[in-house]
Structure formats: structure tokens, C-alpha cells
Design an enzyme around this catalytic site. Structure first.
Site, short mmCIF file in Angstrom:
data_model
loop_
_atom_site.label_atom_id
_atom_site.label_comp_id
_atom_site.label_asym_id
_atom_site.label_seq_id
_atom_site.Cartn_x
_atom_site.Cartn_y
_atom_site.Cartn_z
N LYS A 13 7.36 -4.93 7.22
CA LYS A 13 8.11 -6.19 7.32
C LYS A 13 9.51 -5.95 7.90
O LYS A 13 9.93 -6.63 8.83
CB LYS A 13 8.25 -6.85 5.94
CG LYS A 13 6.92 -7.12 5.25
CD LYS A 13 7.10 -7.76 3.87
CE LYS A 13 7.79 -6.88 2.84
NZ LYS A 13 7.01 -5.67 2.44
N ARG A 88 8.08 -14.01 -3.12
CA ARG A 88 7.20 -13.00 -3.70
C ARG A 88 6.44 -13.52 -4.92
O ARG A 88 5.66 -12.76 -5.50
CB ARG A 88 8.04 -11.81 -4.16
CG ARG A 88 8.07 -10.63 -3.19
CD ARG A 88 9.07 -9.64 -3.73
NE ARG A 88 8.84 -8.28 -3.39
CZ ARG A 88 9.48 -7.62 -2.41
NH1 ARG A 88 10.30 -8.25 -1.61
NH2 ARG A 88 9.26 -6.35 -2.22
N ARG A 127 9.83 7.09 4.19
CA ARG A 127 10.81 6.16 4.78
C ARG A 127 12.25 6.62 4.56
O ARG A 127 12.61 7.05 3.47
CB ARG A 127 10.63 4.79 4.14
CG ARG A 127 11.78 3.81 4.41
CD ARG A 127 11.39 2.38 4.17
NE ARG A 127 11.07 2.06 2.80
CZ ARG A 127 10.59 0.87 2.43
NH1 ARG A 127 10.37 -0.08 3.32
NH2 ARG A 127 10.33 0.65 1.16
N ARG A 161 15.78 5.37 -0.29
CA ARG A 161 15.94 4.45 -1.42
C ARG A 161 15.47 5.11 -2.71
O ARG A 161 14.45 5.77 -2.73
CB ARG A 161 15.12 3.18 -1.16
CG ARG A 161 15.81 2.24 -0.19
CD ARG A 161 14.91 1.14 0.31
NE ARG A 161 14.08 0.54 -0.71
CZ ARG A 161 13.21 -0.45 -0.47
NH1 ARG A 161 13.08 -0.92 0.76
NH2 ARG A 161 12.49 -0.95 -1.43
N ARG A 172 5.23 -1.31 -7.76
CA ARG A 172 5.52 -2.33 -6.74
C ARG A 172 4.24 -2.89 -6.14
O ARG A 172 4.15 -4.09 -5.88
CB ARG A 172 6.42 -1.73 -5.66
CG ARG A 172 7.87 -1.56 -6.17
CD ARG A 172 8.65 -0.52 -5.42
NE ARG A 172 8.82 -0.83 -4.03
CZ ARG A 172 9.18 0.07 -3.09
NH1 ARG A 172 9.39 1.33 -3.45
NH2 ARG A 172 9.33 -0.29 -1.86
P1 ADP Z 1 8.50 -2.96 4.47
O1 ADP Z 1 9.77 -3.62 4.91
O2 ADP Z 1 7.30 -3.85 4.60
O3 ADP Z 1 8.59 -2.36 3.11
P2 ADP Z 1 9.12 -0.95 6.54
O4 ADP Z 1 9.25 -1.76 7.78
O5 ADP Z 1 10.36 -0.44 5.92
O6 ADP Z 1 8.20 -1.74 5.46
O7 ADP Z 1 8.16 0.28 6.87
C1 ADP Z 1 7.92 1.32 5.92
C2 ADP Z 1 7.94 2.68 6.62
O8 ADP Z 1 6.81 2.79 7.48
C3 ADP Z 1 9.18 2.91 7.50
O9 ADP Z 1 9.57 4.26 7.39
C4 ADP Z 1 8.69 2.59 8.91
O10 ADP Z 1 9.35 3.40 9.89
C5 ADP Z 1 7.20 2.94 8.85
N1 ADP Z 1 6.38 1.99 9.62
C6 ADP Z 1 6.56 0.66 9.82
N2 ADP Z 1 5.58 0.14 10.59
C7 ADP Z 1 4.73 1.16 10.88
C8 ADP Z 1 3.52 1.26 11.65
N3 ADP Z 1 2.98 0.18 12.26
N4 ADP Z 1 2.93 2.48 11.73
C9 ADP Z 1 3.47 3.56 11.09
N5 ADP Z 1 4.60 3.54 10.36
C10 ADP Z 1 5.24 2.35 10.25
P1 ADP Z 2 9.69 -3.42 0.05
O1 ADP Z 2 9.78 -4.12 1.36
O2 ADP Z 2 9.54 -1.95 0.18
O3 ADP Z 2 8.71 -4.04 -0.88
P2 ADP Z 2 12.22 -4.70 -0.71
O4 ADP Z 2 13.40 -4.07 -0.09
O5 ADP Z 2 11.73 -5.98 -0.15
O6 ADP Z 2 11.07 -3.59 -0.72
O7 ADP Z 2 12.48 -4.92 -2.26
C1 ADP Z 2 12.95 -3.89 -3.09
C2 ADP Z 2 13.01 -4.39 -4.53
O8 ADP Z 2 13.94 -5.48 -4.63
C3 ADP Z 2 11.70 -4.94 -5.09
O9 ADP Z 2 10.85 -3.92 -5.61
C4 ADP Z 2 12.22 -5.89 -6.18
O10 ADP Z 2 12.66 -5.17 -7.33
C5 ADP Z 2 13.46 -6.47 -5.52
N1 ADP Z 2 13.16 -7.69 -4.74
C6 ADP Z 2 13.30 -7.85 -3.40
N2 ADP Z 2 12.94 -9.09 -3.02
C7 ADP Z 2 12.55 -9.74 -4.15
C8 ADP Z 2 12.04 -11.04 -4.43
N3 ADP Z 2 11.85 -11.95 -3.46
N4 ADP Z 2 11.75 -11.33 -5.73
C9 ADP Z 2 11.92 -10.46 -6.71
N5 ADP Z 2 12.39 -9.21 -6.53
C10 ADP Z 2 12.71 -8.85 -5.26
#
Ligand code: ADP
Ligand code: ADP
Ligand code: ZN
Length: 216
Positions: A13, A88, A127, A161, A172
Site C-alpha cells: 500500500k 481498517r 522492509r 519499524r 497484525r
Molecule cells: P504496506 O504499506 O502495505 O504495509 P509496503 O508498501 O511498505 O507495504 O511494502 C512492504 C515491503 O515490501 C517494502 O519493503 C516494499 O519495498 C516491499 N514491496 C512492496 N511492493 C512489493 C512488490 N510488488 N514486490 C516485492 N516487494 C514489494
Molecule cells: P502496515 O501497512 O504494515 O499494516 P501501518 O503503518 O498502516 O502498517 O500501521 C501500523 C500500525 O498502526 C498498525 O499495526 C496499527 O497499530 C496502527 N494503525 C494504523 N492505521 C490504523 C487504523 N486505521 N486503525 C487502527 N490502527 C491503525
């Protein structure tokens, strides 16, 4: 255009939102980023959220919806927003409807990034981001062009992180399955959901999303 990027932790995302910001000048509203900023600044919201985030659980609906409401009132978000990591829960989805209606805005798409669960752990554990500009990287899937130097700003410090570890990831993912995945049918019923293969490489995922936005 206002869109939601929906998918489990590590689905891509943030990566795809950053791409849309760069290519289409949309505004990324990431509740995760907002909460991390609040934790860092030590605000009352941050103090409340810190332990919850470290445990991989969800912060309260009221807190995150208030953060999104404030952000929607800032003038830049009139250009169109990418909601990254919000809503979420069903309560957040309902709150979002209210926030948008009050502002005479509407959702255009809910883009679901579909990724195999096994792949997510590796994505999350690998990541990291640039400590200076926030550019995202991955130990295996996205290394800087010059080892140890950020492609964007040439900084040499990176960070990970605290919640990106194998144990927290399981919580999660369980939260995603139990509370977030069930909101998809609600958007499905409104004809808003578009599915994208999140297992493809980053560029292909980006092209698939662009194809959806351009068709509208
Ligand atoms: P999210 O915001 O959904 O948690 P991220 O965009 O941070 O996910 O992606 C998680 C990790 O995976 C990052 O280190 C990113 O560089 C990598 N990543 C994102 N998209 C892809 C993909 N299509 N293929 C492989 N690795 C990816
Ligand atoms: P990822 O994309 O890897 O799931 P985020 O950066 O979106 O991680 O979120 C990290 C943490 O922040 C979540 O595990 C949760 O604790 C909190 N968080 C983020 N967005 C929300 C939301 N919309 N509602 C509740 N908790 C949230
Ligand atoms: Zn950088």
C-alpha cells in the site's frame, strides 16, 4: 479522485501510494505514518497509541478517524486522496462515509492488493526506509542502487519499524483477517472494489492501478 488502498500489512500500500503521489500529485493519507509521527512527537494520541502499535493491535477507531478528518480539512487534500491503511474496521468505514459526505466528496475506488500470506512475512521483515526522506526499501526486493546510500536524497542512515518483526506481524495479520477483510463486502456491494495482483513486481502493480484509475 478519492481512493482506498486495502490489503494486509506488507501488501504494498505505502509503495503504491508513494507512486501515485509522485505520478499524479495525489495526497497520501496514511494513518500508520500519522500515528508514528504522533508517537515520535509524544502527543497525547502518540502516548496512547505507542504500546498498541508495538503489540500489532489496532488503535481506537475514534483516534484514527479524527486524524483523517483533520487531514481532509487541509486544502491540499482537495486534489484527491489515497487512503493508505484506513479504514481498517467496519466502524472506520462508516466514519469515513460521514467524513466524506460532510465535505461533499465521494469514494471512487477501493483497490484491494491481493498477496499470499507467506510472502507478507518476508516483505515485512525485510522492509526499511531512509531515515532522512522516508523512501522505502527492502533487503531483497528493493535495494538502493549504491549500497547503503539512499537513491533519492543520498543519506546513509536507514531505519526499521519496531513492529516489523515476525511475532508482531502475526498479530497484525490476524487483526487484518478479523477486522479489516470483512469491510470488503460492504464496498463490493457498492460496486467500488477493484482487485490487483499484489504478487507482481512493483512496476506491474503500479501499472495495474494506473489502468483502473484511467478507466474511470
Ligand atoms: P504496506 O504499506 O502495505 O504495509 P509496503 O508498501 O511498505 O507495504 O511494502 C512492504 C515491503 O515490501 C517494502 O519493503 C516494499 O519495498 C516491499 N514491496 C512492496 N511492493 C512489493 C512488490 N510488488 N514486490 C516485492 N516487494 C514489494
Ligand atoms: P502496515 O501497512 O504494515 O499494516 P501501518 O503503518 O498502516 O502498517 O500501521 C501500523 C500500525 O498502526 C498498525 O499495526 C496499527 O497499530 C496502527 N494503525 C494504523 N492505521 C490504523 C487504523 N486505521 N486503525 C487502527 N490502527 C491503525
Ligand atoms: Zn533518502
Amino acid at each position: 479522485m478519492n481512493i482506498i488502498l486495502l490489503g494486509p500489512p506488507g501488501a504494498g500500500k505505502g509503495t503504491q501510494a508513494a507512486r501515485l503521489v509522485a505520478e499524479r500529485h495525489m495526497v497520501q493519507l496514511s494513518t500508520g505514518d500519522m500515528l508514528r509521527a504522533a508517537v515520535k512527537a509524544g502527543t497525547p494520541v502518540g502516548v496512547q497509541a505507542k504500546a498498541v502499535m508495538e503489540a500489532g493491535e489496532l488503535v481506537s477507531d475514534a483516534i484514527v478517524s479524527a486524524l483523517i478528518g483533520e487531514r481532509l480539512d487541509q486544502p491540499d487534500s482537495a486534489k484527491g486522496v489515497i487512503l493508505d491503511g484506513y479504514p481498517r474496521t467496519a466502524a472506520q468505514a462508516e466514519a469515513l462515509d460521514g467524513l466524506l459526505i460532510e465535505r461533499d466528496r465521494a469514494l471512487d475506488f477501493v483497490i484491494e492488493l491481493q498477496v499470499d500470506e507467506d510472502a507478507l512475512i518476508e516483505r515485512i521483515v525485510g522492509r526499511y526506509t531512509c531515515a532522512q526522506c522516508g523512501e522505502g526499501y527492502h533487503d531483497r526486493f528493493k535495494l538502493p542502487k549504491v549500497a547503503g546510500v539512499c537513491d533519492v536524497c543520498a543519506a546513509t542512515e536507514f531505519k526499521r519499524r519496531p513492529d516489523d518483526n515476525a511475532e508482531t506481524v502475526r498479530t497484525r495479520m490476524a487483526e487484518y483477517r478479523a477486522k479489516t477483510a470483512p469491510i470488503l463486502p460492504l464496498y463490493e456491494a457498492r460496486g467500488l472494489v477493484r482487485r490487483v495482483d499484489g504478487m507482481a513486481d512493483m512496476d506491474h502493480v503500479g501499472e495495474a492501478i494506473a489502468g483502473i484509475l484511467d478507466k474511470s
